[in-house]
Design an enzyme around this catalytic site. Structure first.
Site, PDB file in Angstrom:
ATOM      1  N   THR A 124     -11.725   4.047  -6.361  1.00 14.27           N
ATOM      2  CA  THR A 124     -12.514   3.498  -5.244  1.00 14.27           C
ATOM      3  C   THR A 124     -13.403   4.623  -4.743  1.00 14.27           C
ATOM      4  OG1 THR A 124     -10.682   2.076  -4.610  1.00 14.27           O
ATOM      5  CG2 THR A 124     -12.391   2.428  -2.965  1.00 14.27           C
ATOM      6  N   LYS A 174     -15.400  -4.137  -3.416  1.00 17.47           N
ATOM      7  CA  LYS A 174     -14.119  -3.542  -2.984  1.00 17.47           C
ATOM      8  C   LYS A 174     -14.184  -3.141  -1.503  1.00 17.47           C
ATOM      9  CE  LYS A 174     -10.291  -1.008  -3.162  1.00 17.47           C
ATOM     10  NZ  LYS A 174      -8.956  -1.451  -3.389  1.00 17.47           N
ATOM     11  N   LYS A 195      -9.580   5.630   4.239  1.00 17.64           N
ATOM     12  CA  LYS A 195     -10.628   6.009   3.272  1.00 17.64           C
ATOM     13  C   LYS A 195     -11.571   4.818   3.023  1.00 17.64           C
ATOM     14  CE  LYS A 195     -11.239   6.594  -1.676  1.00 17.64           C
ATOM     15  NZ  LYS A 195     -10.666   6.719  -3.008  1.00 17.64           N
TER      16      LYS A 195
HETATM   17  P1  NAD Z   1      -3.475   9.798  -6.726  1.00 22.84           P
HETATM   18  O1  NAD Z   1      -3.849  10.882  -5.792  1.00 22.84           O
HETATM   19  O2  NAD Z   1      -2.028   9.436  -6.902  1.00 22.84           O
HETATM   20  O3  NAD Z   1      -4.062  10.110  -8.192  1.00 22.84           O
HETATM   21  C1  NAD Z   1      -5.302  10.718  -8.437  1.00 22.84           C
HETATM   22  C2  NAD Z   1      -5.089  11.649  -9.612  1.00 22.84           C
HETATM   23  O4  NAD Z   1      -6.344  12.221  -9.990  1.00 22.84           O
HETATM   24  C3  NAD Z   1      -4.165  12.826  -9.281  1.00 22.84           C
HETATM   25  O5  NAD Z   1      -3.121  12.877 -10.234  1.00 22.84           O
HETATM   26  C4  NAD Z   1      -5.088  14.063  -9.357  1.00 22.84           C
HETATM   27  O6  NAD Z   1      -4.420  15.219  -9.817  1.00 22.84           O
HETATM   28  C5  NAD Z   1      -6.118  13.570 -10.338  1.00 22.84           C
HETATM   29  N1  NAD Z   1      -7.375  14.278 -10.289  1.00 22.84           N
HETATM   30  C6  NAD Z   1      -8.120  14.609  -9.185  1.00 22.84           C
HETATM   31  N2  NAD Z   1      -9.260  15.226  -9.549  1.00 22.84           N
HETATM   32  C7  NAD Z   1      -9.246  15.282 -10.913  1.00 22.84           C
HETATM   33  C8  NAD Z   1     -10.147  15.795 -11.876  1.00 22.84           C
HETATM   34  N3  NAD Z   1     -11.296  16.375 -11.511  1.00 22.84           N
HETATM   35  N4  NAD Z   1      -9.803  15.703 -13.191  1.00 22.84           N
HETATM   36  C9  NAD Z   1      -8.642  15.105 -13.554  1.00 22.84           C
HETATM   37  N5  NAD Z   1      -7.747  14.592 -12.682  1.00 22.84           N
HETATM   38  C10 NAD Z   1      -8.042  14.681 -11.377  1.00 22.84           C
HETATM   39  O7  NAD Z   1      -4.319   8.520  -6.276  1.00 22.84           O
HETATM   40  P2  NAD Z   1      -4.040   6.989  -6.674  1.00 22.84           P
HETATM   41  O8  NAD Z   1      -3.183   6.363  -5.634  1.00 22.84           O
HETATM   42  O9  NAD Z   1      -3.666   6.929  -8.104  1.00 22.84           O
HETATM   43  O10 NAD Z   1      -5.508   6.378  -6.455  1.00 22.84           O
HETATM   44  C11 NAD Z   1      -6.544   6.578  -7.410  1.00 22.84           C
HETATM   45  C12 NAD Z   1      -7.757   5.765  -6.991  1.00 22.84           C
HETATM   46  O11 NAD Z   1      -7.391   4.397  -6.882  1.00 22.84           O
HETATM   47  C13 NAD Z   1      -8.324   6.171  -5.614  1.00 22.84           C
HETATM   48  O12 NAD Z   1      -9.717   6.124  -5.692  1.00 22.84           O
HETATM   49  C14 NAD Z   1      -7.768   5.098  -4.679  1.00 22.84           C
HETATM   50  O13 NAD Z   1      -8.594   4.901  -3.564  1.00 22.84           O
HETATM   51  C15 NAD Z   1      -7.738   3.898  -5.600  1.00 22.84           C
HETATM   52  N6  NAD Z   1      -6.747   2.873  -5.233  1.00 22.84           N
HETATM   53  C16 NAD Z   1      -5.471   3.228  -4.942  1.00 22.84           C
HETATM   54  C17 NAD Z   1      -4.547   2.235  -4.608  1.00 22.84           C
HETATM   55  C18 NAD Z   1      -3.117   2.587  -4.274  1.00 22.84           C
HETATM   56  O14 NAD Z   1      -2.371   1.715  -3.786  1.00 22.84           O
HETATM   57  N7  NAD Z   1      -2.657   3.812  -4.536  1.00 22.84           N
HETATM   58  C19 NAD Z   1      -4.936   0.889  -4.577  1.00 22.84           C
HETATM   59  C20 NAD Z   1      -6.254   0.560  -4.910  1.00 22.84           C
HETATM   60  C21 NAD Z   1      -7.155   1.564  -5.239  1.00 22.84           C
END
Ligand code: NAD
Length: 288
Positions: A87, A162, A237
């Site tokens: 997102t 979204k 966010k």
């Molecule tokens: P998270 O923080 O658990 O995972 C993100 C991952 O990206 C981490 O493991 C981090 O180390 C990695 N990362 C960051 N920068 C990086 C880079 N430059 N290269 C490689 N890896 C990198 O977050 P999440 O909960 O998995 O969410 C991911 C996305 O999904 C976000 O944009 C969030 O807004 C969206 N989202 C999350 C949810 C939820 O319920 N968690 C629901 C809908 C959407």
């Protein structure tokens, strides 16, 4: 398909696992060391994307996606399709797509709804922006990771959708919490409130499926001490992205703005790490 998967966090890891279980050849990468028995994880981003049909990103924000794209684009084979499921803000999503086009590649923004359980169970909803040829090519992958994928328009339209969806969610959750708080003061029983409203014109997802009070309706984070679920951090966010998008387009979104302010205040006063429905505790506290 040969798939590179970048960002193996709460969402990315189960999505990558589901693709691998369905028989696709997945190589993953994350800045943090991750392990999986189901697919290979490389410690080199370029090894992850080399010779792949599809590269999926699931990252925290627009700047991480742009930084990853700037590293990988020159190293992809010509017909690779990029899918960003993170997102992020609409402008970054459009910039990612332009960078991909400059490298003669196709890109889709495909943020998701459904949270961690949706990622684990393969029941996410994908809101997709980009062209229909690329969308049709990767639809089988969306079908593995999710229950529904909708092409919403050109690049950026997935993120726009979204942001609008989650602005409704933030506002409606606050509305349901305010109503429960008022009902308490008026001496109305929680289960009666749920029984009536879930079958009346006040019904909505925040009431019927994700009720913010415990022991009422289906099991929700409220029944598990408000452990997320979908965290207050992520709601804040998304409301911040909605506020920025409204400012950029000179849109009148007073309730979206109020929801942002209230979630910010809650986040700074105990809400961090709590499920977003826990804002009911903050609203109750302010009422008494
Ligand atoms: P998270 O923080 O658990 O995972 C993100 C991952 O990206 C981490 O493991 C981090 O180390 C990695 N990362 C960051 N920068 C990086 C880079 N430059 N290269 C490689 N890896 C990198 O977050 P999440 O909960 O998995 O969410 C991911 C996305 O999904 C976000 O944009 C969030 O807004 C969206 N989202 C999350 C949810 C939820 O319920 N968690 C629901 C809908 C959407």
């Amino acid at each position: 398909m040969k798939i590179g998967f970048i960002g193996l966090g709460n969402m990315g890891m189960p999505m990558a696992k589901n693709l691998s279980k369905a028989g696709h050849e997945v190589v993953g990468f994350d800045l943090v060391e991750r392990q999986s028995k189901l697919f290979l994880i490389s410690d080199q981003i370029l090894d992850t994307v080399l010779d792949k049909d599809v590269v999926i990103t699931m990252l925290p924000d627009g700047s991480s996606v742009l930084s990853v794209y700037s590293k990988i684009l020159e190293n992809l084979k010509p017909d690779t399709i990029l899918i960003d499921c993170s997102t992020i803000d609409v402008l970054s999503a459009q910039k990612c797509a332009s960078l991909a086009f400059e490298s003669k590649l196709k890109a889709l923004d495909a943020p998701v709804s459904g949270g961690i359980s949706g990622a684990e169970n393969g029941t996410l909803t994908f809101m997709v922006g980009g062209d229909s040829v690329a969308f049709d090519c990767v639809l089988p992958l969306f079908d593995i990771m999710g229950q529904k994928a909708i092409l919403c328009g050109k690049n950026g339209a997935g993120q726009s959708m979204k942001i609008c969806n989650n602005m409704i969610l933030g506002i409606s959750m606050i509305g349901v919490c305010e109503a429960f708080s008022l009902a308490d003061k008026l001496g109305i029983d929680h289960s009666k409130m749920f029984e009536v409203v879930s079958a009346a014109s006040g019904s909505c997802w925040s009431m019927n499926t994700y009720c913010p009070v415990p022991n009422v309706g289906p099991k929700t984070p409220a029944d598990n001490d408000y452990k997320p679920g979908f965290s207050t951090d992520l709601m804040l966010k998304d409301l911040s992205l909605a506020k920025d998008a409204a400012e950029n387009t000179e849109s009148f979104t007073p309730l979206g703005r109020s929801a942002f302010k209230l979630y910010k205040e809650y986040f700074e006063n105990g809400g961090k790490g709590q499920d977003f429905s826990a804002i009911i505790k903050f609203i109750n506290m302010k009422s008494s």
